[in-house]
Design a protein around this motif. Structure first.
Motif, PDB file in Angstrom:
ATOM      1  N   ALA A   1      -1.413 -28.713  -3.982  1.00  0.00           N
ATOM      2  CA  ALA A   1      -2.625 -29.139  -4.447  1.00  0.00           C
ATOM      3  C   ALA A   1      -2.905 -29.271  -3.474  1.00  0.00           C
ATOM      4  N   VAL A   2      -2.517 -30.094  -1.979  1.00  0.00           N
ATOM      5  CA  VAL A   2      -3.431 -30.172  -0.758  1.00  0.00           C
ATOM      6  C   VAL A   2      -3.836 -28.941  -0.045  1.00  0.00           C
ATOM      7  N   ALA A   3      -3.202 -27.944   0.166  1.00  0.00           N
ATOM      8  CA  ALA A   3      -4.310 -26.766   0.113  1.00  0.00           C
ATOM      9  C   ALA A   3      -5.089 -26.328  -0.680  1.00  0.00           C
ATOM     10  N   LEU A   4      -4.965 -26.325  -1.831  1.00  0.00           N
ATOM     11  CA  LEU A   4      -5.965 -26.179  -2.628  1.00  0.00           C
ATOM     12  C   LEU A   4      -7.394 -27.371  -3.106  1.00  0.00           C
ATOM     13  N   GLY A   5      -7.321 -28.804  -2.577  1.00  0.00           N
ATOM     14  CA  GLY A   5      -8.203 -29.819  -2.547  1.00  0.00           C
ATOM     15  C   GLY A   5      -8.294 -30.192  -3.580  1.00  0.00           C
ATOM     16  N   ILE A   6      -6.538 -30.489  -4.212  1.00  0.00           N
ATOM     17  CA  ILE A   6      -6.906 -31.182  -5.723  1.00  0.00           C
ATOM     18  C   ILE A   6      -6.658 -32.600  -4.881  1.00  0.00           C
ATOM     19  N   ILE A   7      -5.546 -32.852  -3.431  1.00  0.00           N
ATOM     20  CA  ILE A   7      -5.076 -34.185  -2.905  1.00  0.00           C
ATOM     21  C   ILE A   7      -5.776 -33.970  -1.741  1.00  0.00           C
ATOM     22  N   PRO A   8      -6.222 -34.794  -1.024  1.00  0.00           N
ATOM     23  CA  PRO A   8      -6.488 -34.995   0.487  1.00  0.00           C
ATOM     24  C   PRO A   8      -5.134 -35.381   1.038  1.00  0.00           C
ATOM     25  N   SER A   9      -5.272 -34.542   2.322  1.00  0.00           N
ATOM     26  CA  SER A   9      -3.948 -34.581   3.163  1.00  0.00           C
ATOM     27  C   SER A   9      -3.549 -35.879   3.822  1.00  0.00           C
ATOM     28  N   GLY A  10      -2.690 -36.097   3.601  1.00  0.00           N
ATOM     29  CA  GLY A  10      -1.773 -37.130   4.416  1.00  0.00           C
ATOM     30  C   GLY A  10      -2.160 -38.144   3.137  1.00  0.00           C
ATOM     31  N   GLN A  11      -2.106 -37.858   2.392  1.00  0.00           N
ATOM     32  CA  GLN A  11      -2.082 -38.929   1.015  1.00  0.00           C
ATOM     33  C   GLN A  11      -0.805 -39.430   0.662  1.00  0.00           C
ATOM     34  N   LYS A  12      -0.469 -40.703   0.524  1.00  0.00           N
ATOM     35  CA  LYS A  12       0.850 -40.808   0.202  1.00  0.00           C
ATOM     36  C   LYS A  12       1.091 -40.762  -1.642  1.00  0.00           C
ATOM     37  N   SER A  13       1.298 -40.079  -1.685  1.00  0.00           N
ATOM     38  CA  SER A  13       2.396 -39.381  -3.400  1.00  0.00           C
ATOM     39  C   SER A  13       3.233 -41.288  -3.817  1.00  0.00           C
ATOM     40  N   TYR A  14       2.802 -41.768  -5.057  1.00  0.00           N
ATOM     41  CA  TYR A  14       3.679 -42.061  -5.395  1.00  0.00           C
ATOM     42  C   TYR A  14       4.501 -41.666  -7.175  1.00  0.00           C
ATOM     43  N   THR A  15       6.204 -42.736  -7.192  1.00  0.00           N
ATOM     44  CA  THR A  15       6.298 -42.792  -8.430  1.00  0.00           C
ATOM     45  C   THR A  15       5.709 -43.264  -9.278  1.00  0.00           C
ATOM     46  N   ALA A  16       6.270 -42.787 -10.217  1.00  0.00           N
ATOM     47  CA  ALA A  16       5.295 -43.923 -11.789  1.00  0.00           C
ATOM     48  C   ALA A  16       5.927 -45.398 -11.351  1.00  0.00           C
ATOM     49  N   ALA A  17       6.607 -45.623 -10.535  1.00  0.00           N
ATOM     50  CA  ALA A  17       7.107 -47.257 -10.533  1.00  0.00           C
ATOM     51  C   ALA A  17       6.143 -48.082  -9.606  1.00  0.00           C
ATOM     52  N   GLU A  18       6.159 -47.300  -8.344  1.00  0.00           N
ATOM     53  CA  GLU A  18       5.194 -47.525  -7.471  1.00  0.00           C
ATOM     54  C   GLU A  18       4.120 -47.475  -7.916  1.00  0.00           C
TER      55      GLU A  18
ATOM     56  N   ASN B   1      -0.349 -61.898 -11.352  1.00  0.00           N
ATOM     57  CA  ASN B   1       0.323 -60.736 -11.331  1.00  0.00           C
ATOM     58  C   ASN B   1       1.648 -61.542 -10.559  1.00  0.00           C
ATOM     59  N   PHE B   2       1.610 -62.054  -9.143  1.00  0.00           N
ATOM     60  CA  PHE B   2       2.060 -63.168  -8.274  1.00  0.00           C
ATOM     61  C   PHE B   2       2.807 -63.780  -9.166  1.00  0.00           C
ATOM     62  N   PHE B   3       1.292 -64.743  -9.379  1.00  0.00           N
ATOM     63  CA  PHE B   3       2.143 -66.536  -9.875  1.00  0.00           C
ATOM     64  C   PHE B   3       3.216 -66.173 -11.232  1.00  0.00           C
ATOM     65  N   SER B   4       2.137 -64.506 -12.125  1.00  0.00           N
ATOM     66  CA  SER B   4       3.131 -64.454 -13.905  1.00  0.00           C
ATOM     67  C   SER B   4       4.552 -63.634 -13.596  1.00  0.00           C
ATOM     68  N   GLY B   5       5.032 -63.505 -12.324  1.00  0.00           N
ATOM     69  CA  GLY B   5       5.757 -62.898 -12.175  1.00  0.00           C
ATOM     70  C   GLY B   5       5.873 -61.559 -11.988  1.00  0.00           C
ATOM     71  N   ARG B   6       5.403 -60.477 -12.720  1.00  0.00           N
ATOM     72  CA  ARG B   6       4.797 -59.351 -12.734  1.00  0.00           C
ATOM     73  C   ARG B   6       5.021 -58.530 -11.126  1.00  0.00           C
ATOM     74  N   THR B   7       5.008 -59.255 -10.346  1.00  0.00           N
ATOM     75  CA  THR B   7       4.719 -58.643  -9.236  1.00  0.00           C
ATOM     76  C   THR B   7       6.454 -58.142  -9.222  1.00  0.00           C
ATOM     77  N   ALA B   8       6.957 -59.533  -9.005  1.00  0.00           N
ATOM     78  CA  ALA B   8       8.115 -59.467  -8.780  1.00  0.00           C
ATOM     79  C   ALA B   8       9.047 -58.637  -9.399  1.00  0.00           C
ATOM     80  N   MET B   9       8.864 -58.673 -10.869  1.00  0.00           N
ATOM     81  CA  MET B   9       9.452 -57.351 -12.260  1.00  0.00           C
ATOM     82  C   MET B   9       9.112 -55.927 -11.268  1.00  0.00           C
ATOM     83  N   LEU B  10       7.765 -55.464 -10.962  1.00  0.00           N
ATOM     84  CA  LEU B  10       7.628 -54.675 -10.879  1.00  0.00           C
ATOM     85  C   LEU B  10       8.459 -53.444  -9.588  1.00  0.00           C
ATOM     86  N   LYS B  11       8.863 -54.965  -8.650  1.00  0.00           N
ATOM     87  CA  LYS B  11       9.403 -54.776  -7.047  1.00  0.00           C
ATOM     88  C   LYS B  11      10.776 -54.415  -7.936  1.00  0.00           C
ATOM     89  N   LYS B  12      11.298 -54.863  -8.797  1.00  0.00           N
ATOM     90  CA  LYS B  12      12.483 -54.493  -9.466  1.00  0.00           C
ATOM     91  C   LYS B  12      12.510 -52.587  -9.846  1.00  0.00           C
TER      92      LYS B  12
END
Length: 255
Positions: free
Chosen positions: A118-135, A165-176
């Protein structure tokens, strides 16, 4: 005299052609084969060069007479020639069986192109961090979008979503969720690298404690770094050290 002979011959040829034309009639038939794709097969009268094509059900009609040769031609069937007889014209179920044409490949070459991605074809910029679904969920929930309200206030402002998200606790849940996802990833990596027999026979971990030992191992940050490097020798060495400590924990709990 010569003119009479020429005229007679002309009349004879015309009469012969007319008689032959009168002898031809419409022949109805159908083709069959080991496939349901019977449409579009060419049916050609080799004598008159009259051509017809078959319908979806393989039916066809063509003008012919006894002695004519019908040629059945298509890219998916072998060419078939049928010399017609008088009986064919009285046969209400005149059928011609066609054989499928098998295209045999002489050689199949599979090439692997490691540089095509995907990077060589120019679909994704070079050096871009890839995330998992939770990340990706966590990143979206905590990212400050400086342009979120641009245009509604002078100079723009920051989005309030991360604070909510921080005060509602959603951020903490997503970190878990991210932490659990990482552990599951390392668990799969560990189980793909070593079999159950390795844990039981080599490391002497009781079979009922193997799953618990795997969780214990992936909790160790030093071990997960080595495991993620896929260096099996180093991973096996550190796994042996962790096995000794884990068996001591088991022994203390049994007492």
């Amino acid at each position: 005299m010569i003119n009479k002979i020429i005229c007679f011959c002309g009349l004879f040829l015309c009469q012969t052609a007319w008689v032959q034309g009168q002898e031809r009639a419409v022949l109805n038939g159908r083709i069959i084969s080991n496939t349901n794709d019977l449409e579009g097969v060419y049916v050609i009268n080799a004598q008159t060069e009259v051509m017809s094509t078959t319908t979806v059900g393989g039916l066809f009609s063509i003008t012919a007479k006894s002695g004519d040769t019908l040629v059945f031609s298509s890219i998916q069937f072998k060419e078939t020639r049928v010399v017609l007889t008088k009986e064919d014209f009285s046969n209400l179920n005149f059928t011609v069986k066609l054989n499928l044409l098998m295209h045999q490949l002489q050689e199949v070459i599979i090439k692997r192109y490691d540089n095509i991605n995907a990077v060589a074809l120019g679909i994704i910029p070079s050096g871009q961090k890839s995330y998992t679904a939770a990340e990706r969920k966590l990143h979206t929930a905590t990212a400050l979008n400086a342009t979120a309200n641009a245009g509604t206030m002078a100079g723009g402002s920051l989005s309030a979503d991360p604070l909510f998200n921080f005060f509602s606790g959603r951020t903490a849940m997503l970190k878990k969720e991210v932490a659990v996802e990482k552990k599951e990833f390392f668990m799969r990596l560990l189980e793909n690298m070593f079999t159950l027999d390795h844990f039981v026979e080599r490391l002497k971990i009781p079979v009922e404690y193997v799953k618990g030992f795997e969780y214990y191992a992936v909790e160790n940050e030093k071990f997960t770094k080595i495991l993620n490097s896929k260096n099996k020798t180093s991973t096996e060495f550190l796994l042996g050290e962790l096995a000794v400590k884990y068996k001591e924990i088991i022994a203390s709990e049994v007492k």
